[in-house]
Motif scaffolding. Structure first.
Motif, short mmCIF file in Angstrom:
data_model
loop_
_atom_site.label_atom_id
_atom_site.label_comp_id
_atom_site.label_asym_id
_atom_site.label_seq_id
_atom_site.Cartn_x
_atom_site.Cartn_y
_atom_site.Cartn_z
N TRP A 230 60.77 12.68 32.67
CA TRP A 230 59.75 13.46 33.38
C TRP A 230 59.40 12.81 34.72
O TRP A 230 58.26 12.83 35.17
N PHE A 231 60.44 12.30 35.41
CA PHE A 231 60.23 11.77 36.75
C PHE A 231 61.14 12.46 37.78
O PHE A 231 61.26 11.99 38.91
N GLN A 232 61.76 13.58 37.42
CA GLN A 232 62.62 14.32 38.33
C GLN A 232 61.87 15.53 38.89
O GLN A 232 61.38 16.37 38.14
N LYS A 233 61.80 15.63 40.22
CA LYS A 233 61.08 16.74 40.84
C LYS A 233 61.89 18.04 40.83
O LYS A 233 61.33 19.12 41.03
N THR A 234 63.19 17.94 40.62
CA THR A 234 64.02 19.13 40.47
C THR A 234 64.21 19.38 38.98
O THR A 234 64.92 18.63 38.30
N PRO A 235 63.57 20.41 38.43
CA PRO A 235 63.60 20.59 36.97
C PRO A 235 64.96 21.08 36.46
O PRO A 235 65.67 21.81 37.15
N GLN A 236 65.28 20.67 35.26
CA GLN A 236 66.48 21.15 34.57
C GLN A 236 66.19 21.16 33.07
O GLN A 236 65.64 20.21 32.53
N ARG A 237 66.55 22.25 32.44
CA ARG A 237 66.42 22.32 30.98
C ARG A 237 67.56 23.19 30.46
O ARG A 237 67.53 24.42 30.56
N THR A 238 68.57 22.54 29.93
CA THR A 238 69.80 23.24 29.56
C THR A 238 70.34 22.73 28.23
O THR A 238 70.06 21.61 27.80
N LEU A 239 71.15 23.59 27.60
CA LEU A 239 71.92 23.23 26.42
C LEU A 239 73.36 23.65 26.66
O LEU A 239 73.62 24.73 27.20
N SER A 240 74.30 22.80 26.26
CA SER A 240 75.72 23.14 26.31
C SER A 240 76.35 22.67 25.01
O SER A 240 76.19 21.51 24.62
N PHE A 241 77.06 23.58 24.35
CA PHE A 241 77.72 23.25 23.09
C PHE A 241 79.21 23.60 23.19
O PHE A 241 79.57 24.67 23.68
N LEU A 242 80.04 22.68 22.74
CA LEU A 242 81.49 22.86 22.78
C LEU A 242 82.02 23.07 21.38
O LEU A 242 81.67 22.32 20.45
N GLY A 243 82.86 24.09 21.23
CA GLY A 243 83.53 24.34 19.97
C GLY A 243 85.03 24.26 20.14
O GLY A 243 85.53 24.14 21.27
N ASP A 244 85.78 24.34 19.05
CA ASP A 244 87.24 24.24 19.18
C ASP A 244 87.87 25.52 19.71
O ASP A 244 89.08 25.57 19.94
N GLU A 245 87.03 26.56 19.96
CA GLU A 245 87.55 27.80 20.56
C GLU A 245 86.84 28.17 21.86
O GLU A 245 87.21 29.16 22.49
N GLY A 246 85.84 27.41 22.26
CA GLY A 246 85.14 27.77 23.49
C GLY A 246 83.87 26.97 23.69
O GLY A 246 83.68 25.91 23.08
N ARG A 247 82.97 27.51 24.52
CA ARG A 247 81.72 26.81 24.80
C ARG A 247 80.58 27.80 25.00
O ARG A 247 80.79 28.99 25.33
N GLU A 256 69.32 32.66 30.11
CA GLU A 256 70.66 33.22 30.02
C GLU A 256 71.55 32.38 29.12
O GLU A 256 71.49 31.15 29.15
N ILE A 257 72.35 33.05 28.32
CA ILE A 257 73.36 32.40 27.49
C ILE A 257 74.72 32.85 28.02
O ILE A 257 74.97 34.05 28.18
N LYS A 258 75.59 31.88 28.28
CA LYS A 258 76.95 32.20 28.74
C LYS A 258 77.95 31.68 27.71
O LYS A 258 77.89 30.52 27.31
N LEU A 259 78.85 32.56 27.31
CA LEU A 259 79.87 32.23 26.32
C LEU A 259 81.26 32.32 26.94
O LEU A 259 81.55 33.26 27.69
N SER A 260 82.09 31.37 26.60
CA SER A 260 83.50 31.43 26.99
C SER A 260 84.34 31.11 25.76
O SER A 260 84.09 30.10 25.09
N ASN A 261 85.31 31.97 25.45
CA ASN A 261 86.21 31.73 24.33
C ASN A 261 87.64 31.71 24.86
O ASN A 261 88.15 32.72 25.35
N HIS A 262 88.29 30.53 24.80
CA HIS A 262 89.62 30.41 25.38
C HIS A 262 90.71 30.97 24.47
O HIS A 262 91.84 31.17 24.91
#
Length: 320
Positions: A230-247, A256-262
């Protein structure tokens, strides 16, 4: 329903307004006099400044929003009077306090809810649904990142005097920002091991931790890297999950949720309304409904106690 609000900081005011919109009678116990609040924001609430007088009211539930080190005291008042309670996170400032409350609840069960409102966020619920469906295959790893700037949380007051910045009031980043830890538990279940470093870079000159880096391994083998500061003036709050078929990638500020399936070579986006009050409304509705309809809430004390245990494991830097 007569609703008692303990503490009238920003979160106490939010709960009071949401409960009032649902048609409930609001009684507020407060000791502070924040300059943020004006008559227009609270003119329909009954304010009380004497604790005994407040506790003598025929309250039908309590919403506890005061500093963390006072939570146990007011939860105890609720249990002793068989008054259902909603308490903001974290549930207590020590594991010993939490254990004592658990014993009291086991002897005198009452409806209760803990303010882990991310469990009620529509985009987080969708993430759980998507991951469970296997849309990116088997999840193997992920990154959870939350950066913010503590002085911007409540710009109308001196951040250094607030409970979050003071260790003796149950503050510090690991406890105050335990939402991410609870959200990961909501998505993946219980951790099997935690390795963490929680400390302070002293940019904000507080006596509490202001950043946390952790590696959390869940029982099904998923490893998540967690960073909070909590010392960054540019806020960021994200989740990223990797699977064996995509992310899967998620952004709190856009919802927003973004899905990619390779495997199928597909890209999908889900968008939800970026209105924080929606999840606060949903958690309050669940709590009030649990009183009237005798059902369990999605975030109850015993479950939140497990989140608190993980927080303290991180502070101690040991395995579970």
């Amino acid at each position: 329903m007569k609703v008692g609000i303990i503490g009238f900081g920003s979160i106490g005011e939010r709960h009071a307004q949401n409960a009032q919109r649902l048609g409930h009678e609001i009684h507020v116990f407060r000791t502070g006099n924040s300059s943020k609040f004006t008559k227009s924001s609270s003119e329909d609430f009954e304010f009380h400044f004497e604790l005994e007088a407040f506790l003598s009211l025929p309250l039908e539930c309590m919403i506890i929003c005061n500093p963390t080190h006072l939570h146990a005291e007011f939860i105890t008042y609720s249990i002793a009077r068989s008054i259902p309670f909603f308490v903001e996170k974290p549930i207590a400032s020590t594991l010993k306090e939490a254990a004592i409350i658990s014993e009291a609840l086991a002897k005198s069960p009452i409806s209760n809810c803990v303010g882990y409102m991310m469990r009620y966020d529509e985009s987080i619920i969708k993430i759980k649904e998507l991951l469970t469906s296997g849309v990116i295959g088997t999840v193997t790893t992920g990154i959870a990142h939350w950066s913010s700037y503590l002085p911007d949380w409540h710009p109308w007051e001196d951040y250094s005097t607030g409970y979050a910045a003071q260790k003796e009031m149950g503050g510090g980043l690991a406890l105050t920002c335990s939402h991410e830890i609870d959200t990961l538990r909501f998505l993946f279940g219980e951790p099997s091991a935690v390795s963490a470093n929680s400390n302070s870079v002293q940019t904000l000159k507080t006596n509490a931790d202001d950043y946390l880096d952790a590696l959390i391994t869940f029982k099904q083998g998923i490893s998540i890297l967690l960073h909070i500061d909590w010392f960054q003036k540019t806020p960021q709050r994200t989740l990223s999950f990797l699977g064996d078929e995509g992310r899967l990638d998620w952004d709190f500020f856009t919802r927003e949720i973004k899905l990619s399936n390779h495997v199928t070579d597909t890209h999908t986006k889900y968008a939800f309304k970026a209105d924080n009050n929606i999840m606060y409304q949903h958690i309050l509705e669940d709590f009030l409904s649990s009183i009237q309809n005798k059902h369990s809430c999605k975030s109850e004390f015993e479950d939140a106690r497990k989140t608190l245990e993980v927080c303290f494991q991180m502070l101690e830097g040991t395995n579970l």
